[in-house]
Design an enzyme around this catalytic site. Structure first.
Site, PDB file in Angstrom:
ATOM      1  N   CYS A 133       1.093 -22.205   9.948  1.00 39.50           N
ATOM      2  CA  CYS A 133       2.253 -21.752   9.201  1.00 39.50           C
ATOM      3  C   CYS A 133       3.335 -22.816   9.253  1.00 39.50           C
ATOM      4  O   CYS A 133       4.119 -22.884  10.190  1.00 39.50           O
ATOM      5  CB  CYS A 133       2.757 -20.448   9.785  1.00 39.50           C
ATOM      6  SG  CYS A 133       4.152 -19.794   8.925  1.00 39.50           S
ATOM      7  N   THR A 141       8.839   5.289   4.855  1.00 42.97           N
ATOM      8  CA  THR A 141       8.200   5.740   3.618  1.00 42.97           C
ATOM      9  C   THR A 141       9.279   6.083   2.621  1.00 42.97           C
ATOM     10  O   THR A 141      10.394   6.445   2.989  1.00 42.97           O
ATOM     11  CB  THR A 141       7.281   6.943   3.834  1.00 42.97           C
ATOM     12  OG1 THR A 141       6.723   7.305   2.577  1.00 42.97           O
ATOM     13  CG2 THR A 141       8.018   8.130   4.406  1.00 42.97           C
ATOM     14  N   TYR A 142       8.956   5.913   1.356  1.00 37.87           N
ATOM     15  CA  TYR A 142       9.902   6.290   0.301  1.00 37.87           C
ATOM     16  C   TYR A 142       9.301   7.423  -0.523  1.00 37.87           C
ATOM     17  O   TYR A 142       9.798   7.757  -1.577  1.00 37.87           O
ATOM     18  CB  TYR A 142      10.215   5.094  -0.586  1.00 37.87           C
ATOM     19  CG  TYR A 142      10.705   3.911   0.213  1.00 37.87           C
ATOM     20  CD1 TYR A 142      12.016   3.849   0.650  1.00 37.87           C
ATOM     21  CD2 TYR A 142       9.846   2.879   0.566  1.00 37.87           C
ATOM     22  CE1 TYR A 142      12.474   2.782   1.403  1.00 37.87           C
ATOM     23  CE2 TYR A 142      10.290   1.807   1.312  1.00 37.87           C
ATOM     24  CZ  TYR A 142      11.609   1.761   1.728  1.00 37.87           C
ATOM     25  OH  TYR A 142      12.054   0.707   2.485  1.00 37.87           O
ATOM     26  N   THR A 162       6.827   7.360  -2.355  1.00 38.96           N
ATOM     27  CA  THR A 162       6.424   6.952  -3.695  1.00 38.96           C
ATOM     28  C   THR A 162       5.085   6.254  -3.615  1.00 38.96           C
ATOM     29  O   THR A 162       4.709   5.698  -2.582  1.00 38.96           O
ATOM     30  CB  THR A 162       7.418   5.953  -4.309  1.00 38.96           C
ATOM     31  OG1 THR A 162       7.513   4.826  -3.430  1.00 38.96           O
ATOM     32  CG2 THR A 162       8.782   6.566  -4.484  1.00 38.96           C
ATOM     33  N   THR A 184       2.674   9.932   1.981  1.00 36.78           N
ATOM     34  CA  THR A 184       1.802   8.773   2.129  1.00 36.78           C
ATOM     35  C   THR A 184       1.314   8.594   3.562  1.00 36.78           C
ATOM     36  O   THR A 184       0.743   7.566   3.897  1.00 36.78           O
ATOM     37  CB  THR A 184       2.543   7.488   1.708  1.00 36.78           C
ATOM     38  OG1 THR A 184       3.728   7.393   2.485  1.00 36.78           O
ATOM     39  CG2 THR A 184       2.894   7.514   0.255  1.00 36.78           C
ATOM     40  N   GLU A 236       6.065  -2.210  -2.465  1.00 33.45           N
ATOM     41  CA  GLU A 236       5.026  -1.454  -1.752  1.00 33.45           C
ATOM     42  C   GLU A 236       3.999  -2.387  -1.124  1.00 33.45           C
ATOM     43  O   GLU A 236       3.458  -2.110  -0.057  1.00 33.45           O
ATOM     44  CB  GLU A 236       4.367  -0.467  -2.717  1.00 33.45           C
ATOM     45  CG  GLU A 236       5.282   0.692  -3.035  1.00 33.45           C
ATOM     46  CD  GLU A 236       4.831   1.534  -4.204  1.00 33.45           C
ATOM     47  OE1 GLU A 236       4.940   2.759  -4.112  1.00 33.45           O
ATOM     48  OE2 GLU A 236       4.366   0.981  -5.217  1.00 33.45           O
TER      49      GLU A 236
END
Lengths: 449, 772
Positions: free
Chosen positions: A95, A343-344, A346, A355, A420
């Site tokens: 990296c 979490t949203y 969605t 979810t 997401e």
């Protein structure tokens, strides 16, 4: 991979913080979700990493607090050493982003510039960490109490104290998991880094092209859209099913399922060709051929799995860490809690979705890759909920982060929002961190008893 | 009673046996003859016999045992001796009937939990009732006559770590949670808990009801605490708290001993402790046999306080006998040491230790033995060693360096704002000088010079000019030479005593600056008087260095700054001399210092002044130095007075750290006003917000004594104006002053005026109010 060949080859983006996510997305959502307190922002300069993570502000504040605590002046290890350890750790996953960032931080903290010539120039005490670093990065399950003993026991020369070691372990696993996030989100190097050290994102797609992606004609576009909508629909149905099902399985079946997930080979063997490393990184790496490997080819005797019930973060990991590095235990605990609860509600175009099963499946799948098994989890769920392309992405980003490509990133969850997908990366990063920490802490526990 | 006697004779020695695998939990049957051990790879019953444990039964049958055998917890029914229940890591709850004729004793299998079951618990008096608590956040109650659970309780939280039926209340059970809460449930009401409170930060791993006291619940958590709660009151009240050294995994009350409980820890610490909750600092007894963490503890019999069984991850099962336990109290030396606010030192130790040292040289300041002014009544129920301690208090000398008078006076008298910068510096310099702290005083003066407005440098210069008239002399000799000469002399003088030095120095002064002659002599004489045996030679040497470095500092300012970039460093050296709060060192500083400020300023008249930012690095170093020396007062005061001139030079965190330390100190000395001023003047956001915490004032209506709602001046309940001034009968909307005797009052000025002319309360209640 047939259907994917029909899709046009995506081009990495050359501007903005990430090669995978368009800059507009990152900037747009950032305006809407500006909840960061100024004090946090002032501490860490707003770099690309933060810009991408800002898609999830709750997590970001937690992450920054941990990172600041890791790099604040107080602590058993000198600040410059800590930066050097991060350099060593991120070099294992090639990296360049972190290597460059922390090289300059290393110098700012008063580090000896000659160390940056390579690992052989660093003090022997730091070189001793190399074995642990290697194992933590690629095969943490191989860490045993002997590795700890080598560093800590009274006979060891140069000797590490437990407090130093635990900080080093946290730094290394933090850096390893962060590289997964950086590769997984295709984060560009900071512009202020010297240009000659730039690495193009390692992708088999080819050299960067500045030309905009070719426009698709409407029909394929439409077709792809409906296809993807169906995929999401299907996934949601599966989630409902998984939540409701009340089947009974024989224990043998459950074991088999775990093993299947664990050893499923998702990487084409051709990809495992050793890459020649650029000098800027290879000088910090010893034994570059040591990489992730499935525990064992199918059928052979595999090393014992770590049972989550026997050594969990909440009970055992935290307690040990709390004793040796108290504030970090609290911060990590909080971070794990935040990321697990994030979490949203969605999913792509749907809202008000629970979810939790999906997130659990992701988390447990990553732990499964690292050989951690939950007695009370049915690994069949992983198979049902995580499509193959997602698994390919997750496993690559977790185990061989440097091989993550834009293609992998764009192939999974095609209708899902970028935020997401970043969420997936966050889960991946934290699960990987926890897994590595659990193995290291278990070895330390065994050493102490 | 017969049974008890029987129990204690059967096996009365510490013994152990090796298990094949680590144990997760153990449980005994009611008559204390058999114990069941359960773990991931073990599920066996052992009999406790005279000469050791004897394996009776292996319940783990089948060639490839399923995960249902992987137990997180086990419990033996206390009524029905053939009945056992286990909690499996895969989420199954299993009951076992030892009376079954075949090898497989499994009776029921409940797979209703989705995740690991952490705990199972039988009802203490009801045969068929079983309760389970699981990682999925649910508790389920099973009736063993049915095939499924009869009720499910949702904790609305992540995971249940422990469930325990109350010993005394038939319907009540307690559940502890990973988020730190404890809930109380009525078994008949599965819809909602009866009560919930937060017991610990982090998971509560265990809880245990007191076997006799109806309302006592002990909880143990990851935060290393054991807490005892009284549940009989409306709010769960913490009545005892024991701090252990590691996360508490299990807690069990000791039978027949009201205040005793046993604990073992989750990680790191392998011992079992028995605590007297009234003595939370040192365990009453310790069992140290295990080599790995203890996972299960259980008292062998509900009426036998002397036998404790334990299982461990080191694959052993132990029977501990109380008389073999180690008693940490016996090995402890009860001693205490504490510094007082004003530098006094209190020391308490066992009397037996103190008496043996009669020939000891007493501390010069006097060692006063205080009579023991409080006695803890020996409690017969408390089997703790009683220790009588002697308390000595060492008071610091009236003028000793550890006194903190200077701190208080300085804090009170410093001006931090409200005047022009130069005046603030002058004032503070004066304060420091009056308190005999010339180094600090000089620092203030230098700051003024460095940062003053270059527009009117003549002002301070004139001031000095008038003080010393015969300046021109100074220009005539080579200053550099002088300083090196002084340094040489300094080295010579190191071996010499103070006297020599003084004469040397006095000679110098006499030769070179006649103006300060008298003053210097006076001060040195002063130093002699104050000279103290306590001051070591080191102090003196450092003091000399401080003094001799001073001339150097002035000269570079005059000639060399432009030529040598390194030149500004000498000024920084000056503060590096230790700040000696005695006197001789400071009196040295004084005389040369005065001439220095004079020299530099008079030179500035001829040369363009350096920009104030030039001094910033030096000032920063100086502040760091003061803070390092422990004089954070100076650091903060300078920080505030200089304000923007220096703020950017010092990083926010350090500033915050200084502010916090200073405010803490001020509050310890009860200098509330000063601390508030500092908070107000600080620019760190973290500090200024200290003033904004808990600023709400809750008031009750003066008529109906009910809490006032927060809007308006009229009470919602009695519809009367609250807080009316007793003098003018209007509502008081600002400062309200009231008599603490009769609680009448009103506008501050009205009451003041009233009480000037009258002694009685303006409300006419007849109380003789006083206004001070």
């Amino acid at each position: 991979m047939k259907e994917e060949s029909a899709v046009e080859i995506p081009q990495p983006l050359s501007s903005g913080p990430s090669a995978f996510i368009p800059a507009e997305v990152i900037l747009d959502e950032r305006v809407g979700q500006e909840v960061m307190s100024d004090s946090l922002l002032s501490v860490s300069h707003a770099d690309h990493l933060v810009a991408v993570m800002r898609l999830h502000p709750d997590y970001l504040s937690c992450f920054l607090r941990t990172q600041n605590a890791l790099l604040q002046p107080d602590g058993p290890l000198p600040l410059s050493w800590r930066h050097y350890i991060i350099i060593m750790a991120s070099a294992r996953h090639q990296c360049s982003y972190l290597v460059q960032l922390h090289s300059s931080a290393f110098l700012l903290a008063g580090g000896d510039v000659s160390w940056l010539r390579g690992l052989h120039c660093a003090p022997p005490k730091l070189q001793c960490l190399q074995t642990l670093n290697k194992l933590l990065a690629h095969r943490p399950w191989l860490i045993t109490q002997e590795h700890i003993q080598e560093l800590v026991s009274p006979g060891a020369e140069p000797r590490w104290s437990l407090a130093e070691l635990i900080q080093a372990v946290v730094l290394m696993s933090h850096a390893h998991s962060l590289t997964s996030f950086i590769w997984g989100c295709g984060i560009h190097p900071e512009p202020d880094c010297s240009a000659d050290e730039h690495l193009p994102p390692a992708s088999p797609v080819g050299p960067l092209s500045r030309s905009p992606p070719p426009q698709q004609d409407d029909t394929t576009n439409h077709q792809e859209w409906t296809e993807a909508v169906n995929e999401v629909q299907l996934l949601m149905e599966k989630m409902m099913m998984v939540q409701q099902q009340d089947e009974e399985f024989t224990p043998e079946e459950l074991v088999t399922r775990f093993e299947r997930e664990r050893t499923e080979s998702l990487l084409e063997p051709a990809e495992v060709v050793p890459l020649t490393l650029p000098d800027s990184i290879s000088r910090f790496v010893r034994d570059p051929d040591f990489i992730y490997q499935d525990f064992s080819p199918r059928g052979e005797q595999s090393p014992p799995t770590l049972r989550a019930q026997d050594y969990s973060w909440e009970d055992h990991g935290f307690s040990l860490m709390n004793r040796l590095y108290g504030e970090m235990a609290q911060l990590l605990d909080e971070k794990f809690q935040v990321v697990c609860a994030l979490t949203y509600h969605t999913m792509a175009m749907h809202t008000h979705v629970d979810t939790s099963t999906l997130r659990k499946a992701l988390w447990n799948y990553i732990h499964c890759i690292y050989g951690i098994r939950y007695d009370d989890y049915d690994y069949g769920e992983v198979n049902q909920l995580l499509e193959r392309s997602l698994k390919v992405f997750v496993k690559t980003a977790a185990c061989h982060p440097e091989k993550t490509t834009l293609r992998m990133y764009s192939c999974f969850w095609r209708q899902f929002r970028h935020s997401e997908k970043v969420h997936v990366n966050l889960l991946l990063m934290e699960a990987k961190l926890q897994a590595a920490l659990l193995y290291a802490l278990r070895a330390i526990t065994r050493y102490m008893t | 009673m017969e049974k008890m006697a029987c129990v204690s004779t059967v096996s009365s020695r510490t013994m152990f046996c090796h298990l094949d695998a680590p144990a997760n939990a153990i449980s005994v049957c009611r008559d204390a003859t058999q114990v069941v051990v359960a773990g991931r790879n073990i599920f066996k019953i052992y009999a406790m016999e005279e000469d050791g444990f004897v394996e009776r039964l292996n319940l783990r049958v089948g060639r490839k045992p399923s995960l249902n055998f992987s137990c997180a917890d086990v419990m033996w029914h206390q009524m029905e001796e053939n009945l056992l229940a286990t909690a499996a890591t895969n989420g199954a709850v299993v009951t076992w009937n030892l009376a079954r004729p075949c090898r497989n004793k499994q009776e029921h299998l409940f797979t209703e939990h989705k995740r690991t079951v952490n705990k199972v618990c039988f009802h203490p008096t009801e045969v068929h009732m079983l309760l389970s608590g699981s990682q999925d956040g649910f508790m389920k109650c099973f009736d063993l006559r049915k095939k499924e659970s009869v009720s499910t309780f949702s904790g609305q939280s992540e995971s249940v770590r422990d469930v325990q039926f109350s010993m005394k209340d038939y319907f009540t059970f307690a559940a502890s949670f990973e988020n730190g809460n404890v809930q109380l449930w009525d078994i008949r009401r599965p819809d909602r808990y009866e009560r919930m409170f937060t017991a610990h930060t982090g998971p509560v791993f265990c809880c245990d009801w007191h076997p006799e006291d109806r309302g006592w619940l002990a909880t143990g958590g990851r935060d290393k605490m054991v807490k005892v709660w009284d549940m009989t009151t409306n709010r769960a009240k913490e009545i005892y708290c024991v701090q252990t050294i590691a996360s508490v995994a299990r807690v069990k009350w000791r039978p027949e001993r009201r205040w005793h409980l046993a604990t073992c820890s989750m990680m790191v610490d392998h011992n079992i402790y028995v605590w007297d909750v009234r003595r939370p600092f040192i365990p009453f007894a310790t069992f140290e046999e295990h080599k790995d963490v203890t996972t299960g503890i259980v008292w062998s019999h509900q009426h036998d306080p002397y036998v404790l069984l334990s299982g461990s991850k080191d694959s052993t099962l132990y029977q501990h006998i109380f008389k073999d336990a180690s008693r940490p109290v016996d090995r402890a030396n009860p001693e205490g040491l504490c510094f007082g606010l004003f530098g006094d030192l209190a020391f308490a130790a066992k009397e037996s230790l103190m008496t043996g040292e009669a020939g000891r040289k007493p501390y010069p300041a006097g060692d006063r033995r205080y009579p023991i002014f409080f006695f803890k009544k020996p409690d017969v129920t408390e089997q703790f060693a009683q220790v009588a301690s002697a308390l000595s208090v060492f008071e610091s000398e009236a003028d000793g360096s550890s006194r903190m008078d200077w701190f208080i006076k300085t804090a009170r008298r410093y001006l931090l704002s409200g005047k022009p910068f130069a005046e603030l510096c002058d004032h503070n310099a004066k304060v420091a000088k009056e308190l005999n702290r010339p180094q600090v005083s000089t620092t203030w003066t230098m700051l003024r010079i460095m940062f003053s407005d270059p527009g009117n440098p003549a002002l301070p210069a004139n001031h000095n000019m008038s003080k010393l008239g015969n300046i021109p002399l100074m220009n005539s000799f080579n200053l550099k030479e002088m300083s090196s000469a002084l340094n040489e002399r300094n080295k010579e003088n190191r071996q010499d005593n103070l006297h020599n030095l003084e004469t040397n120095l006095n000679n110098d002064e006499n030769e070179e600056t006649e103006g300060s002659d008298g003053q210097a002599e006076y001060l040195f004489g002063d130093a002699e008087l104050d000279d103290d045996d306590l001051y070591s030679m080191e102090h003196e040497n450092q003091a000399e260095e401080a003094e001799f470095s001073l001339p150097q500092e002035a000269f570079p300012l005059r000639h060399e700054i432009v030529d040598h970039p390194s030149a500004p460093e000498p000024p920084a050296e000056k503060p590096e001399s230790p700040q000696v709060s005695g006197s001789e060192a400071e009196s040295f500083c004084l005389t040369p210092m005065e001439s220095i400020s004079l020299i530099s300023v008079s030179q500035l008249l001829y040369q363009p002044q350096l920009p104030p930012s030039f001094f910033c690095p030096v000032v920063r170093e100086m502040l760091d130095y003061y803070a390092e020396q422990g004089d954070v007062q100076m650091a903060v005061s300078v920080l505030i007075v200089l304000g923007d001139r220096i703020r950017k030079e010092i990083d926010e965190l350090t500033q915050e750290h200084w502010y916090m330390s200073y405010i803490d100190l001020l509050q310890r000395f009860e200098l509330w006003n000063v601390s508030n001023e500092v908070i107000k003047l600080s620019t760190c956001s973290a500090i200024t917000c200290l003033n904004q915490a808990s600023t709400t004032l809750h008031i009750n209506c003066s008529n109906c004594k009910r809490p006032m709602s927060n809007k308006g001046w009229i009470c919602d309940r009695c519809h009367q104006c609250a807080s009316v001034c007793a003098v003018c009968h209007h509502v008081v909307k600002g400062l309200f002053v009231w008599c603490q005797g009769c609680s009448h009052g009103g506008h501050l000025e009205h009451v003041m005026e009233w009480l000037k002319s009258s002694n009685h309360c303006p409300a006419g209640c007849g109380h003789l109010c006083e206004y001070t």
